[in-house]
Every structure is written in structure tokens, then in C-alpha cells.
Design a protein around this motif. Structure first.
Motif, short mmCIF file in Angstrom:
data_model
loop_
_atom_site.label_atom_id
_atom_site.label_comp_id
_atom_site.label_asym_id
_atom_site.label_seq_id
_atom_site.Cartn_x
_atom_site.Cartn_y
_atom_site.Cartn_z
N TYR A 256 51.95 49.59 42.89
CA TYR A 256 51.44 51.16 42.74
C TYR A 256 50.58 51.41 43.81
O TYR A 256 50.60 52.15 44.57
CB TYR A 256 50.98 51.16 41.36
N GLN A 257 49.63 50.59 44.19
CA GLN A 257 48.55 50.67 44.85
C GLN A 257 48.92 50.89 46.58
O GLN A 257 48.58 51.37 47.22
CB GLN A 257 47.30 49.54 44.78
N LYS A 258 49.89 49.64 46.77
CA LYS A 258 50.52 49.52 48.12
C LYS A 258 51.22 50.88 48.47
O LYS A 258 51.10 51.57 49.56
CB LYS A 258 51.21 48.50 48.22
N LYS A 260 50.86 53.77 47.17
CA LYS A 260 49.90 55.01 47.31
C LYS A 260 49.41 55.07 48.71
O LYS A 260 49.09 56.00 49.36
CB LYS A 260 48.72 55.03 46.40
N SER A 298 45.04 48.67 33.74
CA SER A 298 44.56 49.03 35.44
C SER A 298 44.70 50.16 35.68
O SER A 298 43.86 50.98 36.29
CB SER A 298 45.50 48.13 36.37
#
Length: 368
Positions: A256-258, A260, A298
Motif C-alpha cells: 500500500y505504501q509503495k 501510494k 497499520s
């Protein structure tokens, strides 16, 4: 072949020259100038072709020119107007000036047929210049030259929902399950080489269009992989769905972070779009609860207690009931929903369609 970016040269027609002519007829005592006007040059039009979804027709031809106007003739005959040229393009095409990169036309808002270049005006014949002082004008106007331009055509598909995810996370499978699209599906990365569109009808009456693009990889915003090349196709979407593979070697929150981060580097507008999360391939692991709960923690979301939208009870899920119940459009920086799904087992796929339709209705009053 899917082509979404080409440059071409377009030009309108030149106006025809006016004629220099004098009346010469037997038994007619009073002659005089009778040169006719030249015809106007043809215009250049762009027209939406709803049956087209690619710019591949422009790969073989670079120059498009309308016909020139015909010169005028004697006996006050006007020249024929030049024939227009109508260039057909798929919906969602944008036209940019090739040299300045200025957006000239956007065929999501333009009318079906739009004139982009006007033909040159035809010249006046010598009959137009006769007056009391000059009874015998021996000159006429030449036609004006047409306009020309070097332009770039860029296609951005028009969809309501865009899928974002790493390669081989199940985007094409999901689209094939909940829509009428039949994309290529295989058990290897980069099966999807071009964007796919599918129409989703959750309730049989209302529908929305979902777009699947090639998978995004680390460094996509720097030009790596295929996904960045096609991210323009989800710039116009109203809602994004991050598809997270629970069986991937990356933890769900890392995926998810990558994703975004790559979106943020590519376009802040795309990064700030409302979004939800679907966790795919839930049937591939024997025990998903711990991984799922860690992901929810998270994200900072809470598991819902009440079952809504017909969600399957096999896995816990998180959905913002305040958003759906009170139609609150605030705080869209968080995901609107987090739903575990299995496309191969058809678990929660129908519910995902209903949630997406409801989200579009609340955010944009979407009804189709």
C-alpha cells in the motif's frame, strides 16, 4: 495494437484565387469585368468516434490536409469551396500543441465534432473592384493561405473506477469476474500489456466503468516497468481501488505504501483521489486473520460489526459506515473501505461492486 500517443501534422486548405475576366459576347455592346471569386479552403475537424479505443489509425499517416479552394472563373463563376477533412478520434483524446505542449482541446468536454483549423478565404474576382472611377479593373485577389499545426494526440481512457496494484495481484481476474471485460489472464507478471475497460452492473440497473492498467513496480515514477506509461488512463477516474495481494512476499501495508508513493511522484491530483482497498487472493492462505488484523492496525481502521452490502462473513472487513450512512464526504485521505476478496472463489466480488457504486453515488451523484 494499442496506441495512446502520436504526433501528426494538420493543415487547412488554401483559398482559391479570384479571376480576372472581361465579358466578351457577340452583339453585346457594353462588356465589363466578370471575374468570379475563388472558393474558400477546406476546414479541419476532429470528430469523436465512439467505436474507437486507440490511436493506432494514425501510425501510418502523419499529414492530414483539407482540400484547397478552386479559383474563380469568367461570367462571375465562383470557385468551388475546398472539401473539409474530418479526423476521427476515440473519446477521451486530448490535443496538445507539439512545440509548446499547450492543451488545445479535450474531447471529454468538447462537442462531438469540433473545428480546429479554418480554411483560407478565397480571393475576390475583378468584378468586385469595378466602380465609377475604375470601369476596367485588371486585378483580383489571390486566396489566403490556410492554417497548419504540428499537434500531439494523447488518449486518456474514460472510466469511473481505476485499479492500481503490483503485477500479478489479480487485477485482470477481478475485472473479468465483476464486469463484461475479457482481459488476458495468466499466472505470470505483466500479463496485462494494455489498459482494459469493463462495465460493471452491480444491481442490473446502474453501472460504472472500471479500468485495469498494467502493474506498477518500484521505481515506476522514474520510468521503470509498464504501469507508469499507462497511469494517464486512470487520471480521469473518479475513484481508485488499491488491489493488495495478501499472498505477496511484501506485507500488505508495504504494498500500500509503495503504491501510494509511486502515485504521488507521478501526479498529486491522482494521489489525492478518493480510494478504497481490496485485499485479493484471500483463498490462497489457510490463515489470514493475523495478517489482516496487522494491516488494519497499520491503516488505523476498525473492523465493522454489522454486515452490510451482502459481504461474506468468512473474513473480517473494515468499512467506513459514517461515510456511507451519513454521506459524509470529509477526510477522504483515508480509504473509504477495506474489503478482503477472492476473485477465483467469487467471495465479496459482488459486494465490492455494490460498495463502489454506492461510493460513486455519494461522492458524485453517479447514476448510469
Amino acid at each position: 495494437m494499442f496506441v495512446d500517443n502520436v504526433d501528426i501534422f494538420i493543415a487547412s486548405g488554401k483559398g482559391g484565387a479570384g479571376a480576372v475576366s472581361f465579358r466578351r459576347e457577340k452583339f453585346v455592346l457594353n462588356g465589363g469585368p466578370d471575374g468570379g471569386d475563388g472558393g474558400d479552403g477546406g476546414d479541419v475537424y476532429f470528430e469523436i468516434d465512439k467505436n474507437a479505443d486507440t490511436l493506432s489509425r494514425f501510425r501510418g499517416t502523419k499529414h492530414y490536409k483539407a482540400k484547397n479552394g478552386q479559383p474563380g472563373g469568367g461570367k462571375n463563376y465562383s470557385g468551388k469551396r475546398g472539401e473539409d477533412i474530418i479526423i476521427k478520434i476515440p473519446p477521451g483524446t486530448q490535443i496538445f500543441d507539439f512545440n509548446t505542449n499547450e492543451l488545445l482541446y479535450d474531447f471529454t468536454t468538447q462537442v462531438s465534432r469540433t473545428k480546429v483549423l479554418s480554411g483560407g478565404k478565397g480571393g475576390l474576382g475583378n468584378a468586385r473592384f469595378k466602380n465609377s472611377i475604375n470601369q476596367r479593373p485588371t486585378y483580383a485577389q489571390s486566396g489566403l493561405i490556410g492554417e497548419e499545426c504540428h499537434i500531439r494526440l494523447e488518449l486518456k481512457l474514460i472510466a469511473d473506477v481505476g485499479l492500481v496494484g503490483f503485477p500479478n495481484v489479480g487485477k485482470s481476474t477481478l475485472v473479468s469476474v465483476i464486469s463484461n471485460a475479457k482481459p488476458q489472464i495468466a499466472d505470470y507478471e505483466f500479463t496485462t500489456l494494455v489498459p482494459n475497460l469493463g462495465v460493471v452492473e452491480p444491481d442490473g440497473m446502474n453501472s460504472f466503468v472500471m479500468a485495469d492498467i498494467p502493474g506498477i513496480i518500484d521505481g515506476a515514477s522514474e520510468g521503470k516497468g509498464l504501469g507508469i506509461e499507462f497511469l494517464r488512463h486512470i487520471e480521469r477516474t473518479k475513484l481508485l481501488v488499491f488491489l493488495i495481494d495478501i499472498s505477496n512476499y511484501r506485507a500488505p501495508f508495504v504494498q500500500y505504501q509503495k503504491l501510494k508513493l509511486e502515485l504521488k511522484k507521478f501526479s498529486k491530483e491522482l494521489y489525492n483521489k478518493p480510494f478504497g482497498i481490496a485485499i485479493s487472493k484471500m483463498d490462497t492462505l489457510e490463515s489470514c486473520s493475523e495478517v489482516l488484523n496487522d494491516f488494519y492496525i497499520s491503516l488505523g481502521v476498525k473492523i465493522c460489526e454489522d454486515r452490510i452490502f451482502g459481504l461474506d462473513e468468512k473474513w473480517d472487513y473494515a468499512i467506513y459506515k459514517d461515510f456511507f450512512g451519513k454521506e459524509n464526504k470529509q477526510n477522504l485521505s483515508n480509504p473509504l473501505f477495506v474489503i478482503p476478496i477472492s476473485s477465483s472463489s467469487h467471495i465479496n466480488t459482488d459486494a465490492l461492486g455494490f460498495v463502489l457504486l454506492k461510493s460513486l453515488e455519494i461522492l458524485y451523484g453517479h447514476k448510469k
